[in-house]
Design a protein around this motif. Structure first.
Motif, short mmCIF file in Angstrom:
data_model
loop_
_atom_site.label_atom_id
_atom_site.label_comp_id
_atom_site.label_asym_id
_atom_site.label_seq_id
_atom_site.Cartn_x
_atom_site.Cartn_y
_atom_site.Cartn_z
N SER A 237 0.67 -1.39 0.20
CA SER A 237 -0.11 0.72 0.05
C SER A 237 0.68 1.11 -0.20
N VAL A 238 -0.36 2.32 -0.44
CA VAL A 238 0.50 2.97 -0.43
C VAL A 238 -0.51 4.89 0.25
N TRP A 239 0.51 5.35 1.45
CA TRP A 239 -0.10 6.13 2.12
C TRP A 239 -0.46 7.47 1.66
N ILE A 240 -1.61 8.36 1.48
CA ILE A 240 -1.63 9.66 0.61
C ILE A 240 -2.19 10.19 2.17
N ASP A 241 -0.47 10.66 2.04
CA ASP A 241 -1.36 11.47 4.07
C ASP A 241 -1.49 12.92 3.74
N ARG A 242 -2.78 13.35 3.41
CA ARG A 242 -2.96 13.88 3.47
C ARG A 242 -3.08 15.77 4.25
N GLN A 243 -2.37 16.73 4.26
CA GLN A 243 -2.16 16.92 5.60
C GLN A 243 -3.96 17.57 5.93
N GLY A 244 -3.68 18.15 7.43
CA GLY A 244 -5.16 18.11 7.98
C GLY A 244 -6.01 16.86 8.07
N ALA A 245 -5.64 16.08 7.80
CA ALA A 245 -6.71 14.97 7.50
C ALA A 245 -6.81 14.69 9.23
N THR A 246 -8.60 14.19 9.64
CA THR A 246 -8.71 13.76 10.62
C THR A 246 -9.37 12.50 10.92
N MET A 247 -9.57 12.36 10.27
CA MET A 247 -10.44 10.52 9.75
C MET A 247 -9.76 9.29 9.37
N GLY A 248 -9.86 8.27 10.30
CA GLY A 248 -8.76 7.24 9.77
C GLY A 248 -7.46 7.27 9.88
N LEU A 249 -7.09 8.09 11.16
CA LEU A 249 -5.84 7.69 11.39
C LEU A 249 -5.52 6.98 13.24
N GLU A 250 -6.58 5.87 13.36
CA GLU A 250 -6.25 5.04 14.49
C GLU A 250 -5.77 5.08 14.54
N THR A 251 -4.77 4.15 13.76
CA THR A 251 -3.75 3.70 14.37
C THR A 251 -2.68 4.05 13.13
N LEU A 252 -2.10 5.28 13.85
CA LEU A 252 -1.11 6.17 13.46
C LEU A 252 0.09 5.75 14.03
N SER A 253 -0.56 5.28 15.21
CA SER A 253 0.98 5.23 16.43
C SER A 253 1.61 3.93 16.09
N GLU A 254 0.60 3.22 15.79
CA GLU A 254 1.31 1.75 15.73
C GLU A 254 2.48 1.68 14.18
N ALA A 255 2.87 0.57 14.08
CA ALA A 255 4.14 0.50 13.10
C ALA A 255 3.74 0.66 12.22
N PRO A 256 4.48 1.43 11.02
CA PRO A 256 3.86 1.60 9.83
C PRO A 256 3.56 0.30 9.03
N LYS A 257 2.07 0.72 8.12
CA LYS A 257 1.89 -0.81 7.40
C LYS A 257 1.98 0.20 6.08
N TRP A 258 2.19 1.00 5.59
CA TRP A 258 2.11 1.57 4.02
C TRP A 258 3.75 1.11 3.76
N SER A 259 3.96 1.15 2.44
CA SER A 259 5.01 1.19 1.55
C SER A 259 5.85 2.29 0.68
N LYS A 260 4.94 3.89 0.78
CA LYS A 260 5.34 4.89 0.33
C LYS A 260 4.04 5.54 1.00
N ARG A 261 4.78 6.82 1.14
CA ARG A 261 4.07 7.69 1.49
C ARG A 261 4.28 8.79 0.72
N PHE A 262 2.88 9.66 0.42
CA PHE A 262 2.57 11.38 -0.50
C PHE A 262 1.82 11.95 -0.02
N GLU A 263 2.24 13.03 0.14
CA GLU A 263 0.86 13.73 0.47
C GLU A 263 0.13 14.04 -0.23
N THR A 264 0.47 13.75 -1.14
CA THR A 264 -0.94 13.77 -2.30
C THR A 264 -0.77 12.72 -3.71
#
Length: 276
Positions: A237-264
Motif C-alpha cells: 500500500s501507499v499512504w496518501i497522507d493528506r495534511q490536516g486530515a482527522t478521520m481514519g488515523l486511528e492506527t497512526l501510532s502503530e508500526a507503519p503498514k504502508w510501503s510508501k508515503r506521499f502527501e498528495t
C-alpha cells in the motif's frame, strides 16, 4: 515497512473519499446546519465535529453492513442529532426527516481534491485503476462524473440485473472514466475495514485482469479503513497522507503498514513518472 518500486504493480485499488475526494470538508459543511442548532456543538471545531460523526458512522457500519451508504449517512445524522438533543436539555430543536435525508444525499456536493483528476490521468497510463469504496452506486455516480471530468457520464451505462454484480466502466462507449473497475459497499456487501470488500476486489481483479495480489497496490488516506486491513491480507500500500486530515488515523501510532508515503496523489503520480 518494506521498500517497493511503483513500477512493479499493474493494478491500483483506490479508496475514494478522503483519498480522491475531500469527504472531511464535505461532511463538515453538510453537518453545519445541525451543529448550529445546539449550544453544545455550535462551537465545535472541524476536528471535534468529524470525530463525533465518525464514531457514529463506524458503529452503524458494524451494526448494519447491508444499509446503503446514503441511508447510513441519513441514519448517522439522526443519531448525532439525538445525542446532541439529549445533551442539551434546554434545546428545543427538532429536525425533520427531510433534513436527515438531505445530509444523506450530500455526497454529490463533496469536493474533489485539486490534484486528483490530473494525477488519475497520469496513473491510468501505467495501471488499471480500481475503486473500492464505502459508498452506494447512485451516490458514487456523482463523484464518478467529477473524477472523469465528464458531466454527461451515465451512472450505469450497462444494466446491472444482479444487485451484487460489479461495474466495468471501460466497456462503456466513449467513456472518459479513468477506472477499469468500480466496487462499492453495495457491490461487496461489506463496509471497510471488513476484509470481505478487499477479498472480493482481489478475486475480481484476478478473474477479470489476470493480476495477482502481488501486483496490486492499495492507495488510500485512511489507515483504519484501507492500509491496516490491506496489510493483514499481504497487499502492498501507499499512504496518501493528506495534511490536516482527522478521520481514519486511528492506527497512526502503530508500526507503519504502508510501503510508501506521499502527501498528495499528484506527488505520487510524479514519482511514478520519474520511476518510469
Amino acid at each position: 515497512m518494506s521498500e517497493i518500486s511503483l513500477a512493479d504493480f499493474k493494478v491500483i485499488i483506490f479508496d475514494c473519499y478522503a483519498t480522491l475526494a475531500d469527504w472531511e470538508s464535505g461532511i463538515f459543511t453538510a453537518l453545519h446546519p445541525l451543529l448550529a442548532r445546539f449550544p453544545s456543538s455550535a462551537t465545535w471545531t472541524k476536528n471535534e465535529a468529524l470525530l463525533a460523526f465518525t464514531e457514529v458512522e463506524k458503529d452503524l457500519e458494524r451494526k448494519e453492513p447491508g444499509l446503503l451508504y446514503c441511508d447510513l449517512l441519513t441514519r448517522a445524522h439522526e443519531v448525532l442529532a439525538e445525542g446532541l438533543r439529549d445533551n442539551d436539555a434546554s434545546a428545543s430543536a427538532n429536525l425533520t426527516a427531510a433534513e436527515h435525508r438531505a445530509f444523506g444525499a450530500s455526497i454529490k456536493d463533496w469536493p474533489i481534491f485539486p490534484d486528483t483528476c490530473d494525477a488519475l490521468r497520469v496513473l491510468e497510463k501505467h495501471y488499471k485503476l480500481v475503486i473500492l469504496s464505502n459508498v452506494d452506486r447512485a451516490s458514487f455516480a456523482h463523484t464518478h462524473a467529477k473524477l472523469s471530468q465528464d458531466t454527461d457520464l451515465a451512472p450505469y451505462a450497462v444494466p446491472v440485473p444482479n444487485p451484487n454484480a460489479h461495474w466495468l466502466p471501460q466497456i462503456t462507449p466513449n467513456s472518459r472514466s479513468p477506472f477499469s473497475l468500480i466496487l462499492t459497499a453495495q457491490d461487496t456487501g461489506a463496509y471497510k475495514p471488513d476484509p470481505r470488500g478487499m477479498l472480493s476486489a482481489l478475486e475480481i481483479i484476478q478473474n477479470e485482469f489476470g493480476v495477482g495480489k502481488d501486483q496490486v497496490l492499495v492507495v488510500a488516506q485512511s489507515l483504519y479503513h484501507d492500509i491496516e486491513p490491506s496489510s493483514k491480507l499481504g497487499v502492498s500500500s501507499v499512504w496518501i497522507d493528506r495534511q490536516g486530515a482527522t478521520m481514519g488515523l486511528e492506527t497512526l501510532s502503530e508500526a507503519p503498514k504502508w510501503s510508501k508515503r506521499f502527501e498528495t496523489l499528484g506527488e505520487m503520480a510524479a514519482a511514478v513518472e520519474a520511476e518510469r
